[in-house]
Design a protein around this motif. Structure first.
Motif, mmCIF file in Angstrom:
data_model
loop_
_atom_site.group_PDB
_atom_site.id
_atom_site.type_symbol
_atom_site.label_atom_id
_atom_site.label_comp_id
_atom_site.label_asym_id
_atom_site.label_seq_id
_atom_site.Cartn_x
_atom_site.Cartn_y
_atom_site.Cartn_z
ATOM 1 N N GLU A 130 17.830 25.438 23.173
ATOM 2 C CA GLU A 130 18.439 25.633 21.857
ATOM 3 C C GLU A 130 18.365 27.082 21.420
ATOM 4 O O GLU A 130 19.315 27.611 20.822
ATOM 5 C CB GLU A 130 17.749 24.727 20.835
ATOM 6 N N ILE A 131 17.253 27.744 21.715
ATOM 7 C CA ILE A 131 17.123 29.159 21.375
ATOM 8 C C ILE A 131 18.119 29.999 22.162
ATOM 9 O O ILE A 131 18.741 30.929 21.636
ATOM 10 C CB ILE A 131 15.686 29.644 21.636
ATOM 11 N N ALA A 132 18.291 29.657 23.451
ATOM 12 C CA ALA A 132 19.159 30.457 24.315
ATOM 13 C C ALA A 132 20.640 30.218 24.044
ATOM 14 O O ALA A 132 21.458 31.148 24.139
ATOM 15 C CB ALA A 132 18.846 30.150 25.778
ATOM 16 N N THR A 133 21.009 28.990 23.704
ATOM 17 C CA THR A 133 22.424 28.661 23.565
ATOM 18 C C THR A 133 22.872 28.468 22.116
ATOM 19 O O THR A 133 24.073 28.548 21.830
ATOM 20 C CB THR A 133 22.752 27.382 24.348
ATOM 21 N N GLY A 134 21.928 28.190 21.233
ATOM 22 C CA GLY A 134 22.293 27.914 19.853
ATOM 23 C C GLY A 134 22.786 26.503 19.610
ATOM 24 O O GLY A 134 23.180 26.160 18.482
ATOM 25 N N LEU A 135 22.786 25.661 20.649
ATOM 26 C CA LEU A 135 23.245 24.284 20.498
ATOM 27 C C LEU A 135 22.158 23.441 19.821
ATOM 28 O O LEU A 135 20.976 23.567 20.147
ATOM 29 C CB LEU A 135 23.566 23.680 21.877
ATOM 30 N N PRO A 136 22.531 22.548 18.898
ATOM 31 C CA PRO A 136 21.541 21.714 18.194
ATOM 32 C C PRO A 136 21.076 20.548 19.070
ATOM 33 O O PRO A 136 21.472 19.384 18.860
ATOM 34 C CB PRO A 136 22.309 21.236 16.962
ATOM 35 N N ILE A 137 20.230 20.838 20.038
ATOM 36 C CA ILE A 137 19.787 19.817 20.991
ATOM 37 C C ILE A 137 18.530 19.111 20.509
ATOM 38 O O ILE A 137 18.422 17.880 20.573
ATOM 39 C CB ILE A 137 19.530 20.458 22.370
#
Length: 271
Positions: A130-137
């Protein structure tokens, strides 16, 4: 004397088998019995019997929400796990290459790694992703399904690989010699032959996902709850036969699934 010895040995074998079976089933018997106790605080002997605790399940929002969440996650994880595990099983059973043994052991790792360790590892992985991609996983339903998919893959790989190992390839070769391509051969010959392994793997994967607690504790987000977590939270504040009633319904769900599955695919062939 020889005949008497064989009879005594057979009786002893059956006796040990029945005692073992009874020991395994004893907790299920006690849980089912407890679900029908009339009193709120379990005690022996029971003061009477009632089915009111099954009605109390529907009145508990966490149990209802947790059931549907667990069902959705288990179905989705099973479907995704099959899409990954069946091709992997075909490669492992039909192709021998450098590292195939290591790949096989890697796919079976979730069976031996403790659930707490897996939950912690996946939790950290989702944070970093999530930190690397910004996706709300983290805490999402998709993240929970992804974690549970890892529980389904080992069962399917193990059972489908066993089905492929015992499969006579003469039927596949005959289909190809008559003009069938690889896809037609797979869907018309191979897939029906390994169907028992696929169904059994899906069943065991579904049951494992539906009842998982350790991993789910790390992956559920705010406002989301699975049935095992709902049971755990209920026991923190209250102890009554409602939990036993929930457990009985889980047992019935699994039993009905296995009976229906065995009706179409004989599980005794693969388990």
């Amino acid at each position: 004397m020889t005949m008497d010895g064989r009879i005594l040995g057979r009786v002893a074998l059956y006796g040990v088998a029945y005692l073992t079976l009874g020991f395994i089933l004893l907790p299920l018997i006690f849980v089912t019995w407890l679900a029908f106790f009339a009193q709120e605080i379990p005690s022996f002997p029971p003061e009477g019997y009632s089915v009111k605790w099954f009605g109390a399940i529907a009145d508990n929002r966490n149990f209802v929400t947790g059931f549907w969440t667990s069902l959705q996650v288990a179905v989705a994880a099973t479907a995704i796990g099959l899409l990954i595990a069946v091709p992997a099983s075909l490669i492992l059973a039909r192709r021998h290459f450098l590292g195939s043994a290591a790949l096989s052991q890697f796919l079976l790792l979730p069976l031996v790694v403790p659930g707490v360790v897996m939950g912690t590892s996946i939790y950290v992985f989702q944070i970093e992703t999530e930190i690397a991609t910004g996706l709300p996983i983290l805490g999402s339903l998709a993240g929970l399904v992804a974690g549970h998919t890892l529980l389904v893959i080992p069962w399917t790989v193990r059972l489908v690989t066993a089905s492929l190992t015992g499969l006579d390839r003469a039927a596949e070769e005959a289909a190809q010699s008559l003009g069938a391509n690889q896809w037609t051969t797979f869907f018309r010959v191979t897939l029906p032959a390994i169907r028992p392994g696929i169904v059994a793997g899906a069943l065991f994967g579904f049951v494992t996902s539906f009842g998982n607690l350790e991993m789910s504790l790390f992956l559920v987000g705010p406002g989301r709850i699975t049935l095992p977590i709902a049971i755990l939270q209920y026991l923190e504040w209250k102890i009554d036969p409602t939990v036993a009633a929930v457990s009985v319904l889980q047992i019935l769900l699994i039993a009905v699934s296995m009976i229906i599955t065995d009706r179409y695919v004989k599980l005794a062939r693969v388990v």
